[in-house]
Motif scaffolding. Structure first.
Motif, PDB file in Angstrom:
ATOM      1  N   SER A  68     169.748  -5.218 -52.976  1.00  0.00           N
ATOM      2  CA  SER A  68     170.700  -6.292 -52.597  1.00  0.00           C
ATOM      3  C   SER A  68     172.110  -6.319 -53.243  1.00  0.00           C
ATOM      4  O   SER A  68     172.210  -6.595 -54.301  1.00  0.00           O
ATOM      5  N   VAL A  69     172.867  -5.379 -52.547  1.00  0.00           N
ATOM      6  CA  VAL A  69     174.090  -5.093 -53.187  1.00  0.00           C
ATOM      7  C   VAL A  69     175.338  -5.348 -52.111  1.00  0.00           C
ATOM      8  O   VAL A  69     176.296  -4.469 -51.842  1.00  0.00           O
TER       9      VAL A  69
ATOM     10  N   ILE B  75     170.503 -20.201 -57.215  1.00  0.00           N
ATOM     11  CA  ILE B  75     171.233 -20.717 -55.802  1.00  0.00           C
ATOM     12  C   ILE B  75     170.073 -20.241 -54.710  1.00  0.00           C
ATOM     13  O   ILE B  75     169.829 -19.181 -54.622  1.00  0.00           O
ATOM     14  N   PRO B  76     169.321 -21.146 -54.129  1.00  0.00           N
ATOM     15  CA  PRO B  76     168.394 -20.769 -53.030  1.00  0.00           C
ATOM     16  C   PRO B  76     169.096 -20.315 -51.835  1.00  0.00           C
ATOM     17  O   PRO B  76     170.382 -20.529 -51.464  1.00  0.00           O
ATOM     18  N   ASP B  77     168.559 -19.303 -51.014  1.00  0.00           N
ATOM     19  CA  ASP B  77     169.204 -18.784 -49.634  1.00  0.00           C
ATOM     20  C   ASP B  77     170.678 -18.460 -49.940  1.00  0.00           C
ATOM     21  O   ASP B  77     171.174 -18.625 -48.938  1.00  0.00           O
TER      22      ASP B  77
ATOM     23  N   ALA C  88     169.597 -10.729 -57.101  1.00  0.00           N
ATOM     24  CA  ALA C  88     168.825 -11.338 -55.892  1.00  0.00           C
ATOM     25  C   ALA C  88     167.345 -11.605 -56.533  1.00  0.00           C
ATOM     26  O   ALA C  88     166.933 -10.937 -57.441  1.00  0.00           O
ATOM     27  N   VAL C  89     166.694 -12.956 -55.850  1.00  0.00           N
ATOM     28  CA  VAL C  89     165.506 -13.339 -56.675  1.00  0.00           C
ATOM     29  C   VAL C  89     164.530 -12.383 -56.162  1.00  0.00           C
ATOM     30  O   VAL C  89     163.482 -11.841 -56.799  1.00  0.00           O
TER      31      VAL C  89
ATOM     32  N   LEU D  69     166.506 -14.410 -45.707  1.00  0.00           N
ATOM     33  CA  LEU D  69     167.392 -14.908 -46.998  1.00  0.00           C
ATOM     34  C   LEU D  69     166.538 -14.923 -48.363  1.00  0.00           C
ATOM     35  O   LEU D  69     165.252 -14.935 -48.241  1.00  0.00           O
ATOM     36  N   THR D  70     167.566 -14.495 -49.335  1.00  0.00           N
ATOM     37  CA  THR D  70     166.726 -14.559 -50.706  1.00  0.00           C
ATOM     38  C   THR D  70     167.918 -15.679 -51.668  1.00  0.00           C
ATOM     39  O   THR D  70     169.106 -15.455 -51.187  1.00  0.00           O
ATOM     40  N   GLY D  71     167.209 -16.211 -52.660  1.00  0.00           N
ATOM     41  CA  GLY D  71     168.141 -16.795 -53.577  1.00  0.00           C
ATOM     42  C   GLY D  71     168.686 -15.827 -54.522  1.00  0.00           C
ATOM     43  O   GLY D  71     168.565 -14.554 -54.727  1.00  0.00           O
TER      44      GLY D  71
END
Ligand SMILES: CC(C)(COP(=O)(O)OP(=O)(O)OC[C@H]1O[C@@H](n2cnc3c(N)ncnc32)[C@H](O)[C@@H]1OP(=O)(O)O)[C@@H](O)C(=O)NCCC(=O)NCCS
Length: 181
Positions: free
Chosen positions: A32-33, A150-152, A130-131, A161-163
């Protein structure tokens, strides 16, 4: 084991090519970048060209980890903060070539980024990860404190989606005087 050298990157066609390969590979592998898979060469090239241009203006430092002539990792220290945050910097775009993961290179890049931040008189570092599939264990082992989740927050490179987890760390005199709480 081969020697890894870490240094600030300057724009050259070879450096931009290697940064592009690394970013495209990281995104394809689910990192996640900020980009979605499949990431084409052109947007990757635009991103790194603009990033290195900002570095040339002193607005950021793009650190590279080298094994000989091959770029195998990178992290960016963002220095271009608002006027009321001259003591702060953000950490972004930490990524390591798949072939070189699990050897402590990300950890070494983060320590180098912290040293670089201190030379720019920065005493507070902020980052997010990213979560799902992020690097929170690495950041926590380096002394970063979790502010919250922070969710979503964003899409993962392959969708869904990821938090995001927001982290901070005091460094230098700020850490000694104020503590890390
Ligand atoms: C996350 C990433 C940078 C780690 O690179 P690396 O060089 O393999 O990491 P290191 O070898 O320095 O590992 C340092 C520590 O973090 C841990 N770690 C590394 N990646 C991890 C991950 N994805 N999840 C959990 N822990 C991880 C390691 O176990 C290691 O712990 P140890 O020192 O106690 O053994 C790499 O997997 C990557 O490029 N991922 C894709 C991009 C990305 O997600 N970047 C983070 C964006 S915030």
């Amino acid at each position: 084991m081969s020697v890894i050298e870490i240094m600030p990157l300057r724009a050259s066609p070879a450096v931009v090519d290697m940064l592009c390969e690394m970013l495209i590979e990281a995104v394809a592998a689910g990192g996640s970048v900020s980009f979605m898979h499949p990431l084409a060469t052109e947007p990757a090239r635009t991103f790194w060209s603009e990033s290195l241009a900002a570095a040339a203006q002193g607005k950021r430092v793009v650190l590279g980890a080298w094994e000989g002539e091959t770029l195998i990792g990178s992290v960016t220290l963002l220095l271009d903060c608002p006027p009321n945050q001259p003591h702060r910097a953000d950490i972004a775009k930490l990524m390591i070539r798949l072939s070189h993961r699990g050897r402590g290179i990300a950890r070494a890049l983060m320590i180098a980024a912290e040293t670089e931040a201190l030379t720019h008189r920065r005493t507070l570092l902020v980052l997010d990860t990213a979560v799902d599939g992020g690097a929170s264990a690495l950041y926590e082992s380096l002394g970063f404190h979790l502010t919250g989740v922070i969710p979503d927050y964003a899409l993962k490179p392959h969708g869904g989606l990821t938090g995001t987890k927001i982290y901070w760390k005091r460094i230098g005199d700020n850490a000694r005087i104020a503590g890390n709480a």
